[in-house]
Design an enzyme around this catalytic site. Structure first.
Site, PDB file in Angstrom:
ATOM      1  CG  ASP A   1      -2.088   0.960   1.059  1.00 49.77           C
ATOM      2  OD1 ASP A   1      -2.350   1.396  -0.073  1.00 49.77           O
ATOM      3  OD2 ASP A   1      -2.749   1.262   2.073  1.00 49.77           O
TER       4      ASP A   1
ATOM      5  CE1 TYR B   1       0.207   9.186   4.045  1.00 50.53           C
ATOM      6  CE2 TYR B   1       2.511   9.827   3.924  1.00 50.53           C
ATOM      7  CZ  TYR B   1       1.253   9.955   4.495  1.00 50.53           C
ATOM      8  OH  TYR B   1       1.067  10.852   5.528  1.00 50.53           O
TER       9      TYR B   1
ATOM     10  CG  HIS C   1      -3.797  10.978   2.660  1.00 52.61           C
ATOM     11  ND1 HIS C   1      -4.752  10.977   3.650  1.00 52.61           N
ATOM     12  CD2 HIS C   1      -2.938   9.955   2.965  1.00 52.61           C
ATOM     13  CE1 HIS C   1      -4.508  10.001   4.510  1.00 52.61           C
ATOM     14  NE2 HIS C   1      -3.410   9.376   4.116  1.00 52.61           N
TER      15      HIS C   1
ATOM     16  NE  ARG D   1       5.606  15.293  10.096  1.00 51.92           N
ATOM     17  CZ  ARG D   1       5.054  14.360   9.317  1.00 51.92           C
ATOM     18  NH1 ARG D   1       4.730  13.185   9.839  1.00 51.92           N
ATOM     19  NH2 ARG D   1       4.809  14.599   8.035  1.00 51.92           N
TER      20      ARG D   1
ATOM     21  CD  GLU E   1      -5.551   5.175   4.954  1.00 50.98           C
ATOM     22  OE1 GLU E   1      -4.985   4.458   4.103  1.00 50.98           O
ATOM     23  OE2 GLU E   1      -4.936   5.771   5.855  1.00 50.98           O
TER      24      GLU E   1
ATOM     25  CD  GLU F   1      -5.509   3.023   0.300  1.00 52.50           C
ATOM     26  OE1 GLU F   1      -4.863   2.225  -0.414  1.00 52.50           O
ATOM     27  OE2 GLU F   1      -5.252   3.236   1.488  1.00 52.50           O
TER      28      GLU F   1
ATOM     29  CG  ASP G   1      -5.502   0.563   4.100  1.00 49.24           C
ATOM     30  OD1 ASP G   1      -5.572  -0.551   4.648  1.00 49.24           O
ATOM     31  OD2 ASP G   1      -4.561   1.351   4.270  1.00 49.24           O
TER      32      ASP G   1
ATOM     33  NE  ARG H   1      -6.700   6.955  10.016  1.00 43.27           N
ATOM     34  CZ  ARG H   1      -6.062   6.776   8.880  1.00 43.27           C
ATOM     35  NH1 ARG H   1      -4.817   6.318   8.876  1.00 43.27           N
ATOM     36  NH2 ARG H   1      -6.659   7.051   7.724  1.00 43.27           N
TER      37      ARG H   1
ATOM     38  CD  GLN I   1      -1.865   4.615  10.907  1.00 44.91           C
ATOM     39  OE1 GLN I   1      -3.086   4.612  10.788  1.00 44.91           O
ATOM     40  NE2 GLN I   1      -1.071   5.085   9.960  1.00 44.91           N
TER      41      GLN I   1
ATOM     42  CE  LYS J   1      -2.626   2.461   7.378  1.00 50.75           C
ATOM     43  NZ  LYS J   1      -3.802   2.957   6.642  1.00 50.75           N
TER      44      LYS J   1
ATOM     45  CB  THR K   1      -7.376  -4.306   2.850  1.00 48.77           C
ATOM     46  OG1 THR K   1      -6.417  -3.875   3.811  1.00 48.77           O
ATOM     47  CG2 THR K   1      -7.369  -3.351   1.672  1.00 48.77           C
TER      48      THR K   1
ATOM     49  CB  THR L   1      -5.869   8.225   1.798  1.00 46.37           C
ATOM     50  OG1 THR L   1      -5.816   7.261   2.837  1.00 46.37           O
ATOM     51  CG2 THR L   1      -7.164   9.010   1.893  1.00 46.37           C
TER      52      THR L   1
ATOM     53  CD  GLU M   1      -6.875  13.178   4.344  1.00 47.34           C
ATOM     54  OE1 GLU M   1      -6.438  14.042   3.563  1.00 47.34           O
ATOM     55  OE2 GLU M   1      -7.182  12.018   3.975  1.00 47.34           O
TER      56      GLU M   1
END
Length: 408
Positions: A124, A126, A131, A140, A197, A199, A231, A235, A238, A251, A255, A343, A357
């Site tokens: 998978d 990114y 995203h 962050r 997610e 995808e 997916d 959270r 994770q 995850k 899926t 995503t 998000e």
């Protein structure tokens, strides 16, 4: 690979001009009653039973089509993919064969769809800059949204092939270790921040031995087709586990993918240029000629309410680049390997492909009917739908449906 352009209209009632006209013809593994599962293609609200048609008309293709998975057809190679697709178009557009072919036409409501292929490995990615930027800002807020490597390579992780399930399979809420920032130590229990997610997935139809690399120009002869992907992501699990090695149990519990695999040939009219990659030049093995993105629209529905419409055309990294990066170190490919985009999110709030998000980390609830929501609750049902431009109008890529059940 050039798609055969049908010059006549399909004789199947209600199929002409629909999302599933003869310019689409996605594959699935279908079962009816006590009969063994076999391969079919969707045409309107029907399925052409290719297994039965092959037994009668093309016995040399019976080992490829009268079987309960797409792997044998995929392994036959791109020339055979094109020949089978052209044959299906012929059967469904030649009105003189209607009486013969109608015997192999099954109402969609009468078939049960199985997992369409045997999954070998699963990776998978990114690949959405929007995203990745949103997630970076959420986690962050005082640092850089994108890490230094992000625009130099498609970032990804190796997933769990055995947890891939077909659309409609219920998903049990996962349990695991969780630790909120306000807690002194982790606790064990059901995930409190279960997410989706939205995808797009790519099904590999070619084996490549260890030590041999696949270039971006080999994408069309290597990837058989695409599916929708959800997916599912825990959270809170994770956030506690992913440092320093990335996603694992957050995850690997499920899926979901579409039951229908849309051939790449059907998506040729949807090809568009990538939106970025001008500010940071890619290394030569990731370079491409011509349009390498896809104009695919995704619809995210929660409990009957559409909450987002992510556009795949906004993705930064292309599927051919993901494939090239997957093998640049000499990693092998097997028929049935599967990789997903990560995503899909666009620049607008209503284009975000995850609830992380949409709710901005749970701080900004979003509307679902008359309620406000952040993460998934038991009993919730999520449906992802996909459409794209086709040779005759828009085509449908199927749906990915899943309902959340309590922790087992």
């Amino acid at each position: 690979m050039t798609d055969p352009q049908p010059t006549t209209t399909t004789w199947v009632d209600g199929a002409a001009g629909s999302l599933y006209d003869v310019d689409n013809l996605p594959y699935a593994v279908v079962a009816t009653g006590d009969e063994p599962a076999r391969i079919g293609v969707r045409i309107g609200e029907h399925v052409l039973d290719l297994g039965a048609a092959a037994r009668a008309l093309r016995p040399e293709w019976t080992p490829l089509l009268a079987v309960p998975r797409l792997n044998e057809l995929m392994a036959a190679g791109a020339t055979t993919w094109a020949e089978v697709r052209a044959w299906a178009v012929e059967l469904l557009t030649d009105a003189t064969r209607r009486d013969e072919v109608e015997a192999w036409l099954l109402p969609l409501a009468d078939v049960t769809c199985r997992l369409p292929f045997e999954v070998a490995d699963y990776v998978d990615y990114y690949a959405s800059e929007h995203h990745a930027t949103n997630v970076g800002r959420i986690f962050r807020p005082d640092g850089a949204a994108l890490l230094p490597n992000w625009k130099h390579l498609p970032v990804g992780y190796h997933g769990r092939a055995g947890s891939i399930v077909v659309s409609g399979t219920p998903v049990h809420r996962p349990a695991g270790q969780r630790k909120a920032p306000t807690e002194d130590a982790p606790t064990y229990g059901p995930s409190r921040r279960l997410d989706i997610e939205a995808e797009l997935g790519f099904v590999v139809g070619r084996s490549v031995p260890l030590g041999q690399r696949v270039g971006t120009g080999e994408f069309a002869e290597t990837v058989f087709g695409v599916t929708g992907v959800n997916d599912w992501s825990a959270r809170d699990i994770q956030a506690w586990e992913y440092v320093p090695l990335g996603p694992n149990l957050a995850k690997s519990f499920a899926t979901s993918i579409s039951a229908w695999v849309t051939p790449l040939a059907a998506l040729e009219p949807a090809r568009v240029p990538l939106p970025g990659q001008d500010d940071v030049p890619v290394l030569p093995y990731l370079a491409e000629d011509g349009p390498s993105g896809y104009d695919i629209e995704v619809e995210v529905e929660l409990n009957g309410t559409v909450v987002a419409r992510p556009p795949y055309r906004s993705m930064y990294w292309s599927p051919a680049q993901m494939l090239a990066h997957l093998t640049v170190n000499g990693a092998s490919l097997r028929v049935g390997d599967f990789y997903a985009s990560g995503t899909i999110s666009g620049p607008e709030k209503d284009q975000r492909g995850s609830f992380l998000e949409l709710s901005w980390g749970g701080q900004e609830p979003f509307a679902v009917g008359d309620a406000e929501r952040t993460f998934l609750e038991d009993g919730d049902e999520v449906v992802l739908r996909y459409t794209a431009p086709g040779a005759r109008g828009r085509i449908g890529l199927g749906e990915v449906r899943g309902k959340i059940l309590p922790t087992s």
